[in-house]
Enzyme design. Structure first.
Site, short mmCIF file in Angstrom:
data_model
loop_
_atom_site.label_atom_id
_atom_site.label_comp_id
_atom_site.label_asym_id
_atom_site.label_seq_id
_atom_site.Cartn_x
_atom_site.Cartn_y
_atom_site.Cartn_z
N LEU A 1 42.35 30.78 52.49
CA LEU A 1 42.39 31.19 51.08
C LEU A 1 42.79 32.66 51.00
CD1 LEU A 1 41.80 30.27 48.13
CD2 LEU A 1 39.54 31.30 48.42
N HIS B 1 33.82 40.09 55.36
CA HIS B 1 34.79 41.14 55.07
C HIS B 1 34.80 41.42 53.57
CE1 HIS B 1 38.70 43.11 54.63
NE2 HIS B 1 38.78 43.21 55.94
#
Length: 335
Positions: A125, A229
């Site tokens: 994604l 992240h």
């Protein structure tokens, strides 16, 4: 209008651009034209149904119909760990005690495992920065579940997602630098590339065979275990909204978390309804709905106006055109 549609060989330039923009640690998007071309061939063959179901890797592109711009990518792997191992570290809680000293201790260890064999995986994604608003990310994310829901038997009963671990602004990866690199003496990018392009025998050869005690690791490494992240925080929130939860597994290179959910409990898979389309000139609807086709082979998904009336859904012409459906076709709708 934004439409999510199958990716194929003609998308190589778009896919390479997205791979470059995605940055380090995005294992499924290597900056390698040859690997990306192979992936697009695999996507084409997957949607055409010419591969065995468990070997399929469906790649989806998000395209602006007015301009032809491709601004995002997502994917679904029908099964992981069958031809190549799917390695992870499992976080294990260990307790020890000494009654004579009245001491009880708990330690966490990292243990190399291969537990997800045969599970389906949603991943890859990624959106361009200027598309990360206005619901485009949700459309792209949910399109994967509409694909699974169209023909659930093509996918496993458990679905997982891996999220990229923490990198510093200068591109360094604390877990790699302090832990993984000790076992894999090579640049992160090389190990990352080999994970996607080899049989992963190098991991079996070099990975630690004994548990790693978390308390013995440097603080920068401990601090990022199971953390996402910064660019993946929104993706994590979307996964959690669908019912995905951390399962105690982390990536062996960057320590990013793995989440999973039973296929039929994924919210979009569970709640989307199969309805008969009725194409009309216009539709009044307070909020747009998620609408997709009802088969994998001709899969397309959009977010647009739709009005449900019993087992029928009225779609405006622009939505029907984006989906390439006509009156009487079956579609899937999630309000």
């Amino acid at each position: 209008m934004l439409v999510v549609r199958p990716a194929g060989p003609a998308d190589l330039d778009h896919l390479l651009e997205l791979a470059i923009l995605s940055g380090p640690g995005f294992t499924s998007l290597p900056e390698d034209p040859d690997q990306l071309a192979e992936r697009l061939d695999l996507s084409r063959d997957s949607f055409e149904g010419t591969l065995p179901p468990q070997e399929r890797w469906y790649t989806l592109m998000m395209e602006e119909t007015d301009t032809g711009d491709v601004d995002g990518i997502a994917s679904v792997k029908a099964a992981v760990g069958l031809n190549r191992p799917f390695f992870s570290f499992r976080l294990v809680n260990n307790a020890s005690s000494s009654p004579s000293l009245d001491i009880r201790l708990e330690h966490q260890t990292l243990q190399l495992v291969n537990e997800c064999t045969g599970w389906s995986e949603v991943g890859s994604l990624f959106l361009k920065a200027d598309r990360r608003k206005g619901g485009a990310g949700r459309l792209l994310s949910q399109s994967r579940y509409m694909l699974i829901g169209a023909e659930p038997d093509l996918f496993a009963e458990t679905v997982l997602a891996e999220l990229r671990g923490v990198f510093t602004p200068d591109g360094a990866c604390p877990f790699w630098d302090h832990v993984a690199h000790k076992f894999f003496p090579m640049p992160f990018d090389q190990a990352d590339m080999m994970t996607g392009s080899t049989d992963k025998q190098f991991i079996l050869d070099l990975a630690p065979r004994h548990p790693i005690y978390v308390e013995l690791l440097p603080e920068p490494a401990r601090a990022v275990i199971g953390k996402v992240h910064p660019q993946g925080v929104a993706a994590m929130a979307l996964l959690e909204s669908e019912g995905f939860r951390p399962n105690g597994l982390i990536d062996i290179f960057d320590a990013g978390p793995t989440v999973s959910c039973p296929r039929d409990h994924i919210r979009t898979v569970r709640d989307a309804r199969r309805l008969t389309a009725s194409v009309v000139d216009d539709v009044e609807a307070e909020l747009p709905s998620l609408v997709s086709t009802d088969s994998v082979g001709d899969f397309r998904a959009v977010r647009g106006r739709a009005a449900i009336d019993g087992d029928t859904v009225r779609l405006p012409a622009e939505v029907a055109e984006a989906l390439k459906v006509r009156t009487g076709d079956t579609v899937r709708v999630k309000s």
